[in-house]
Design a protein around this motif. Structure first.
Motif, PDB file in Angstrom:
ATOM      1  N   GLU A 159       0.832  -1.208   0.000  1.00 26.27           N
ATOM      2  CA  GLU A 159       0.000   0.000   0.000  1.00 26.27           C
ATOM      3  C   GLU A 159       0.865   1.256   0.000  1.00 26.27           C
ATOM      4  O   GLU A 159       0.597   2.217  -0.727  1.00 26.27           O
ATOM      5  CB  GLU A 159      -0.932   0.015   1.209  1.00 26.27           C
ATOM      6  CG  GLU A 159      -2.064  -0.991   1.153  1.00 26.27           C
ATOM      7  CD  GLU A 159      -1.694  -2.316   1.785  1.00 26.27           C
ATOM      8  OE1 GLU A 159      -2.583  -3.149   1.961  1.00 26.27           O
ATOM      9  OE2 GLU A 159      -0.500  -2.523   2.093  1.00 26.27           O
ATOM     10  N   ALA A 160       1.915   1.235   0.824  1.00 27.54           N
ATOM     11  CA  ALA A 160       2.827   2.384   0.887  1.00 27.54           C
ATOM     12  C   ALA A 160       3.558   2.558  -0.442  1.00 27.54           C
ATOM     13  O   ALA A 160       3.798   3.685  -0.901  1.00 27.54           O
ATOM     14  CB  ALA A 160       3.827   2.203   2.025  1.00 27.54           C
ATOM     15  N   CYS A 162       2.370   1.697  -3.399  1.00 26.73           N
ATOM     16  CA  CYS A 162       1.385   2.260  -4.324  1.00 26.73           C
ATOM     17  C   CYS A 162       1.272   3.774  -4.126  1.00 26.73           C
ATOM     18  O   CYS A 162       1.235   4.537  -5.104  1.00 26.73           O
ATOM     19  CB  CYS A 162       0.018   1.623  -4.111  1.00 26.73           C
ATOM     20  SG  CYS A 162      -0.106  -0.089  -4.660  1.00 26.73           S
ATOM     21  N   TYR A 163       1.205   4.189  -2.866  1.00 25.77           N
ATOM     22  CA  TYR A 163       1.059   5.613  -2.576  1.00 25.77           C
ATOM     23  C   TYR A 163       2.287   6.389  -3.058  1.00 25.77           C
ATOM     24  O   TYR A 163       2.162   7.475  -3.625  1.00 25.77           O
ATOM     25  CB  TYR A 163       0.850   5.828  -1.082  1.00 25.77           C
ATOM     26  CG  TYR A 163       0.706   7.288  -0.703  1.00 25.77           C
ATOM     27  CD1 TYR A 163      -0.425   8.019  -1.092  1.00 25.77           C
ATOM     28  CD2 TYR A 163       1.697   7.939   0.014  1.00 25.77           C
ATOM     29  CE1 TYR A 163      -0.553   9.363  -0.766  1.00 25.77           C
ATOM     30  CE2 TYR A 163       1.583   9.280   0.351  1.00 25.77           C
ATOM     31  CZ  TYR A 163       0.452   9.989  -0.051  1.00 25.77           C
ATOM     32  OH  TYR A 163       0.337  11.310   0.271  1.00 25.77           O
ATOM     33  N   GLU A 166       1.928   6.860  -6.606  1.00 27.41           N
ATOM     34  CA  GLU A 166       0.852   7.795  -6.918  1.00 27.41           C
ATOM     35  C   GLU A 166       1.303   9.246  -6.763  1.00 27.41           C
ATOM     36  O   GLU A 166       0.942  10.111  -7.569  1.00 27.41           O
ATOM     37  CB  GLU A 166      -0.356   7.523  -6.027  1.00 27.41           C
ATOM     38  CG  GLU A 166      -1.587   8.294  -6.426  1.00 27.41           C
ATOM     39  CD  GLU A 166      -2.828   7.823  -5.685  1.00 27.41           C
ATOM     40  OE1 GLU A 166      -3.923   8.253  -6.055  1.00 27.41           O
ATOM     41  OE2 GLU A 166      -2.694   7.027  -4.738  1.00 27.41           O
ATOM     42  N   ILE A 167       2.103   9.523  -5.733  1.00 26.48           N
ATOM     43  CA  ILE A 167       2.582  10.892  -5.529  1.00 26.48           C
ATOM     44  C   ILE A 167       3.900  11.152  -6.258  1.00 26.48           C
ATOM     45  O   ILE A 167       4.516  12.199  -6.091  1.00 26.48           O
ATOM     46  CB  ILE A 167       2.734  11.214  -4.025  1.00 26.48           C
ATOM     47  CG1 ILE A 167       3.816  10.337  -3.386  1.00 26.48           C
ATOM     48  CG2 ILE A 167       1.399  11.069  -3.302  1.00 26.48           C
ATOM     49  CD1 ILE A 167       4.131  10.703  -1.945  1.00 26.48           C
ATOM     50  N   LYS A 169       6.822   9.807  -5.898  1.00 30.50           N
ATOM     51  CA  LYS A 169       8.045   9.812  -5.096  1.00 30.50           C
ATOM     52  C   LYS A 169       9.130   9.032  -5.825  1.00 30.50           C
ATOM     53  O   LYS A 169      10.318   9.358  -5.725  1.00 30.50           O
ATOM     54  CB  LYS A 169       7.774   9.222  -3.707  1.00 30.50           C
ATOM     55  CG  LYS A 169       8.974   9.233  -2.788  1.00 30.50           C
ATOM     56  CD  LYS A 169       8.608   8.683  -1.410  1.00 30.50           C
ATOM     57  CE  LYS A 169       9.810   8.695  -0.474  1.00 30.50           C
ATOM     58  NZ  LYS A 169       9.455   8.159   0.876  1.00 30.50           N
ATOM     59  N   TRP A 185      -5.841   3.297 -10.556  1.00 31.80           N
ATOM     60  CA  TRP A 185      -5.692   2.413  -9.396  1.00 31.80           C
ATOM     61  C   TRP A 185      -7.002   1.698  -9.049  1.00 31.80           C
ATOM     62  O   TRP A 185      -8.076   2.276  -9.134  1.00 31.80           O
ATOM     63  CB  TRP A 185      -5.283   3.200  -8.150  1.00 31.80           C
ATOM     64  CG  TRP A 185      -4.039   4.010  -8.255  1.00 31.80           C
ATOM     65  CD1 TRP A 185      -3.944   5.378  -8.263  1.00 31.80           C
ATOM     66  CD2 TRP A 185      -2.698   3.541  -8.356  1.00 31.80           C
ATOM     67  NE1 TRP A 185      -2.642   5.774  -8.369  1.00 31.80           N
ATOM     68  CE2 TRP A 185      -1.851   4.663  -8.432  1.00 31.80           C
ATOM     69  CE3 TRP A 185      -2.144   2.258  -8.400  1.00 31.80           C
ATOM     70  CZ2 TRP A 185      -0.469   4.548  -8.526  1.00 31.80           C
ATOM     71  CZ3 TRP A 185      -0.763   2.148  -8.508  1.00 31.80           C
ATOM     72  CH2 TRP A 185       0.058   3.279  -8.565  1.00 31.80           C
ATOM     73  N   LYS A 187      -6.574  -1.603  -6.486  1.00 37.32           N
ATOM     74  CA  LYS A 187      -6.081  -2.068  -5.187  1.00 37.32           C
ATOM     75  C   LYS A 187      -4.856  -2.960  -5.375  1.00 37.32           C
ATOM     76  O   LYS A 187      -4.625  -3.505  -6.461  1.00 37.32           O
ATOM     77  CB  LYS A 187      -7.170  -2.862  -4.455  1.00 37.32           C
ATOM     78  CG  LYS A 187      -7.613  -4.140  -5.185  1.00 37.32           C
ATOM     79  CD  LYS A 187      -8.687  -4.872  -4.410  1.00 37.32           C
ATOM     80  CE  LYS A 187      -9.164  -6.109  -5.159  1.00 37.32           C
ATOM     81  NZ  LYS A 187     -10.223  -6.826  -4.419  1.00 37.32           N
TER      82      LYS A 187
END
Length: 223
Positions: A159-160, A162-163, A166-167, A169, A185, A187
């Motif tokens: 999950e981290a 994916c985030y 998404e941002i 990074k 996205w 899941k």
């Protein structure tokens, strides 16, 4: 059936035929060196895909050489978490291809390493989208292989990861181009695929034919 020339006619995207399956097998082996042998598609699998769903199988050709390929099937939206082998009927799709399914499920996409970075995968995704539209489907679903996750899976959850993607990074060799192609996205999928480079995980993504379409899932589906 599809037959279109791209990049100043240097490459041809067309539907795969039975004459292509040996070269498709070669592409598969070159593209997924860390994937477990039990999950590598071979010429017999490709032959069966062409038999079952001919309009959903594609190759990229350059001067008679197959440099990329993509395999799909039709399904209804998967409501439960699933694995690659379960979804694909152990790679054969005989039992899991649903003739009336309203989504195109992409089970494979591969471009030979020496041809990566040219935008061929994006062209393949867009070609699949054309076929999905012609067939009256809602769009495409894929399980994006998180190839970069294996390097950080001991420090962060999927999950981290994916985030972080998404941002922006950092980027992922597979998922970032898929996002740029138009995928959205849904899941994370745990233990979806037997590939340590991907951290054995993938990200479920969708690419709707109607850009205004919003996928609505129940809370139990993990969204």
């Amino acid at each position: 059936m599809i037959h279109k020339e791209i990049f100043n006619n240097e490459f041809l995207i067309r539907n795969a035929t039975t004459a292509d399956v040996v070269q498709m097998e070669f592409v598969q082996k070159q593209c997924y060196p860390s994937l477990d042998q039990s999950e590598l598609l071979n010429r017999d699998h490709f032959m069966n895909h062409i038999k079952i769903f001919p309009e959903g199988q594609f190759v990229v050709e350059r001067e008679g050489e197959i440099v990329g390929s993509a395999s799909t099937m039709r399904i209804f939206f998967p409501k439960e978490n699933h694995s690659f082998l379960a979804t694909t009927d152990n790679l054969w799709i005989t039992k899991t291809h649903q003739k009336e399914g309203d989504w195109m499920y992409g089970l494979d996409m591969g471009i030979l390493p020496e041809y990566r970075g040219l935008g061929l995968s994006r062209e393949l995704y867009l070609t699949r989208q054309e076929i999905a539209k012609k067939l009256g489907l809602k769009g495409q679903i894929i399980a994006g292989m998180t190839i970069g996750y294996g390097r950080v899976k001991d420090r962060m959850t999927i999950e981290a990861y994916c985030y972080a993607l998404e941002i922006k990074k950092f980027t992922d060799p597979t998922v970032t181009p898929q996002r740029k192609a138009g995928f959205r996205w849904i899941k994370p999928l745990y233990n979806y695929i037997n590939d340590p480079e991907a951290g054995f995980a993938c990200i479920l993504l969708y690419f709707p034919v109607d850009e205004n379409y919003k996928l609505k899932l129940e809370a139990k589906d993990g969204i």
